[in-house]
Scaffold this motif. Structure first.
Motif, PDB file in Angstrom:
ATOM      1  N   ARG A 209     -13.763  57.270  36.325  1.00 23.54           N
ATOM      2  CA  ARG A 209     -14.510  57.353  37.768  1.00 23.54           C
ATOM      3  C   ARG A 209     -15.979  56.855  37.380  1.00 23.54           C
ATOM      4  NH1 ARG A 209     -15.492  63.334  40.163  1.00 23.54           N
ATOM      5  NH2 ARG A 209     -16.588  64.139  38.070  1.00 23.54           N
ATOM      6  N   GLN A 210     -16.653  56.296  38.593  1.00 21.76           N
ATOM      7  CA  GLN A 210     -18.014  56.005  38.656  1.00 21.76           C
ATOM      8  C   GLN A 210     -18.591  57.142  38.862  1.00 21.76           C
ATOM      9  OE1 GLN A 210     -18.965  52.719  40.956  1.00 21.76           O
ATOM     10  NE2 GLN A 210     -21.247  52.921  40.435  1.00 21.76           N
ATOM     11  N   VAL A 211     -19.677  57.696  38.398  1.00 24.72           N
ATOM     12  CA  VAL A 211     -20.612  58.730  38.528  1.00 24.72           C
ATOM     13  C   VAL A 211     -22.125  58.095  38.874  1.00 24.72           C
ATOM     14  CG1 VAL A 211     -19.169  60.649  37.666  1.00 24.72           C
ATOM     15  CG2 VAL A 211     -21.007  59.434  36.417  1.00 24.72           C
ATOM     16  N   ALA A 212     -22.741  59.178  39.597  1.00 28.39           N
ATOM     17  CA  ALA A 212     -24.099  58.525  39.840  1.00 28.39           C
ATOM     18  C   ALA A 212     -25.054  58.624  38.590  1.00 28.39           C
ATOM     19  CB  ALA A 212     -24.788  59.780  40.904  1.00 28.39           C
ATOM     20  N   ALA A 213     -25.739  57.346  38.617  1.00 30.88           N
ATOM     21  CA  ALA A 213     -26.532  56.863  37.399  1.00 30.88           C
ATOM     22  C   ALA A 213     -28.002  57.390  37.746  1.00 30.88           C
ATOM     23  CB  ALA A 213     -26.369  55.487  37.197  1.00 30.88           C
ATOM     24  N   PRO A 214     -28.758  57.678  36.576  1.00 27.97           N
ATOM     25  CA  PRO A 214     -29.888  58.040  36.958  1.00 27.97           C
ATOM     26  C   PRO A 214     -30.981  57.020  37.005  1.00 27.97           C
ATOM     27  CG  PRO A 214     -29.653  57.958  34.439  1.00 27.97           C
ATOM     28  CD  PRO A 214     -28.224  57.581  35.349  1.00 27.97           C
ATOM     29  N   MET A 215     -30.790  56.007  36.951  1.00 24.67           N
ATOM     30  CA  MET A 215     -31.607  54.639  37.352  1.00 24.67           C
ATOM     31  C   MET A 215     -30.689  53.772  38.118  1.00 24.67           C
ATOM     32  SD  MET A 215     -33.471  54.336  33.612  1.00 24.67           S
ATOM     33  CE  MET A 215     -34.327  53.010  34.341  1.00 24.67           C
ATOM     34  N   GLU A 216     -31.316  52.995  39.105  1.00 25.23           N
ATOM     35  CA  GLU A 216     -30.852  52.014  39.933  1.00 25.23           C
ATOM     36  C   GLU A 216     -30.339  50.728  39.029  1.00 25.23           C
ATOM     37  OE1 GLU A 216     -29.579  50.247  43.377  1.00 25.23           O
ATOM     38  OE2 GLU A 216     -30.394  52.102  43.030  1.00 25.23           O
ATOM     39  N   SER A 217     -31.025  50.464  37.825  1.00 28.32           N
ATOM     40  CA  SER A 217     -30.665  49.409  37.152  1.00 28.32           C
ATOM     41  C   SER A 217     -29.294  49.775  36.233  1.00 28.32           C
ATOM     42  CB  SER A 217     -31.730  49.037  36.167  1.00 28.32           C
ATOM     43  OG  SER A 217     -32.010  50.050  35.442  1.00 28.32           O
ATOM     44  N   LEU A 218     -28.602  50.941  36.392  1.00 29.00           N
ATOM     45  CA  LEU A 218     -27.525  51.374  35.411  1.00 29.00           C
ATOM     46  C   LEU A 218     -26.633  51.562  36.430  1.00 29.00           C
ATOM     47  CD1 LEU A 218     -29.164  53.858  33.013  1.00 29.00           C
ATOM     48  CD2 LEU A 218     -28.727  51.575  32.464  1.00 29.00           C
ATOM     49  N   VAL A 219     -25.457  51.300  35.612  1.00 24.29           N
ATOM     50  CA  VAL A 219     -23.686  51.756  36.049  1.00 24.29           C
ATOM     51  C   VAL A 219     -23.441  53.005  35.097  1.00 24.29           C
ATOM     52  CG1 VAL A 219     -21.674  51.113  36.645  1.00 24.29           C
ATOM     53  CG2 VAL A 219     -23.291  49.715  37.350  1.00 24.29           C
ATOM     54  N   LEU A 220     -22.964  54.119  35.630  1.00 23.33           N
ATOM     55  CA  LEU A 220     -22.347  54.978  34.737  1.00 23.33           C
ATOM     56  C   LEU A 220     -21.130  55.187  34.890  1.00 23.33           C
ATOM     57  CD1 LEU A 220     -23.273  57.007  32.697  1.00 23.33           C
ATOM     58  CD2 LEU A 220     -23.875  58.799  34.649  1.00 23.33           C
ATOM     59  N   ILE A 221     -20.120  55.294  33.905  1.00 22.81           N
ATOM     60  CA  ILE A 221     -18.763  55.355  33.907  1.00 22.81           C
ATOM     61  C   ILE A 221     -18.536  56.719  33.132  1.00 22.81           C
ATOM     62  CG2 ILE A 221     -16.436  54.619  33.493  1.00 22.81           C
ATOM     63  CD1 ILE A 221     -17.785  52.921  35.596  1.00 22.81           C
ATOM     64  N   GLU A 222     -17.590  57.311  33.884  1.00 26.85           N
ATOM     65  CA  GLU A 222     -16.967  58.683  32.890  1.00 26.85           C
ATOM     66  C   GLU A 222     -15.577  58.598  32.948  1.00 26.85           C
ATOM     67  OE1 GLU A 222     -18.341  62.633  34.539  1.00 26.85           O
ATOM     68  OE2 GLU A 222     -16.229  62.596  35.158  1.00 26.85           O
ATOM     69  N   ALA A 223     -15.276  58.773  31.548  1.00 25.88           N
ATOM     70  CA  ALA A 223     -13.719  58.528  31.112  1.00 25.88           C
ATOM     71  C   ALA A 223     -13.178  59.942  30.432  1.00 25.88           C
ATOM     72  CB  ALA A 223     -13.522  57.424  30.277  1.00 25.88           C
TER      73      ALA A 223
END
Length: 326
Positions: A209-223
């Motif tokens: 799933r995708q989760v909230a990233a700490p910066m606008e310039s990032l995408v954060l994925i959780e697996a």
């Protein structure tokens, strides 16, 4: 095999002082008050009463909504497209290993510096070049020193073999790949999701799933891994991607028995000086610069055939057609 652990992305992607040791803010160990409650609750819920992973793990989060699944599919396809356009990848990495039984809270137990390289579709390298250990406090600051005979991991896939170099023991394990597995994407990588990505396969092998990233310039994925072999190495992985290029910026791995209080162990990777399809990285030159054909003559060599792991049935790979996958 990698020691494995966790990411808590809690700040900017910049180096800051932490107990006298310079590490990125996202590599810092948060105290109990700072740690997000939801991830810790999810981690704890996956523990049995003895602190070991369940034999038949259940999905660690509620099913995604149709909108969430569609957004995830589009993200994974964009990531896959970038990955498949990569012919060579060359990057340095820094790894901070946190273990609250080996170092004080907020201080890393080891730091490793090394390099990763990849040549599409099936050649890659992971090598630690320097490794230091926490050796106590000195003048109020943590002290780090190398340990004699400890060199860190060195892993190579040359397209026909998986090779593990044990520099401490002067041993080399060579696993020959069967013909049907040669020329395919790298597998069993020590850094999952860094070398390549298949949008369908990742959802067969992991709950994603995708989760909230700490910066606008990032995408954060959780697996979260479904296979026992993966779960024996890590409980959960988070990877931070650049929002525009989809190149990895950081990767964090929870230890298999991670507990935020009783067993707070994780590894935090940062990738620096990354070159994708860079000048001077023609495949012939690239291969000559990093693939070792054989270990030193005084090493012991162990040979065996590679035994592939059978994937579990797909449980969440939804909405991506075979045409989109290709």
């Amino acid at each position: 095999m990698l020691s494995t652990s966790v990411l808590l992305l809690t700040g900017e992607l910049s180096a800051q002082q932490n107990g006298g040791a310079t590490v990125p803010s996202y590599a810092r160990q948060a105290n109990a008050a700072q740690q997000p409650a939801a991830p810790n609750a999810r981690i704890a819920s996956q523990q049995t009463s003895t602190g070991t992973p369940q034999q038949e793990p259940q999905p660690p989060f509620a099913p995604l909504t149709a909108a969430q699944q569609n957004q995830l599919n589009q993200l994974l396809l964009a990531w896959q497209q970038q990955s498949r356009a990569t012919t060579t990848l060359d990057s340095k990495f820094q790894r901070w290993h946190f273990d609250n039984q080996a170092a004080p809270a907020g201080v890393h137990a080891t730091r490793a510096d090394g390099v990763i390289k990849y040549a599409s579709p099936d050649k890659g390298l992971f090598r630690v070049d320097s490794l230091v250990y926490y050796r106590g406090m000195e003048a109020g600051k943590p002290k780090f020193e190398p340990q004699e005979g400890m060199y860190g991991e060195h892993w190579v896939c040359n397209g026909k073999q998986l090779i593990e170099f044990d520099r401490s023991e002067k041993q080399c394990k060579i696993q020959d790949l069967p013909p049907e597995m040669q020329g395919q994407h790298i597998f069993n990588s020590p850094l999952p999701f860094v070398f390549n990505l298949d949008a369908v396969e990742i959802q067969k092998r992991y709950w994603v799933r995708q989760v909230a990233a700490p910066m606008e310039s990032l995408v954060l994925i959780e697996a979260w891994p479904k296979r026992q072999e993966d779960r024996a190495q890590y409980k959960m992985v988070q990877i931070a991607l650049d929002k525009e290029s989809f190149l990895p910026k950081a990767l964090i791995m929870y230890a298999p028995n991670f507990h935020p209080v009783n067993a707070a162990k994780w590894d935090q990777y940062e990738f620096v000086d990354m070159k994708r399809n860079g000048m001077g990285n023609a495949i012939s030159n690239f291969m000559q610069n990093f693939i070792s054909d054989r270990p030193p003559s005084d090493w012991t060599v162990h040979r065996e055939k590679f035994s592939p792991v059978v994937d579990p049935p797909p449980q969440s790979a939804q909405g991506i057609s075979q045409s989109e996958r290709r």
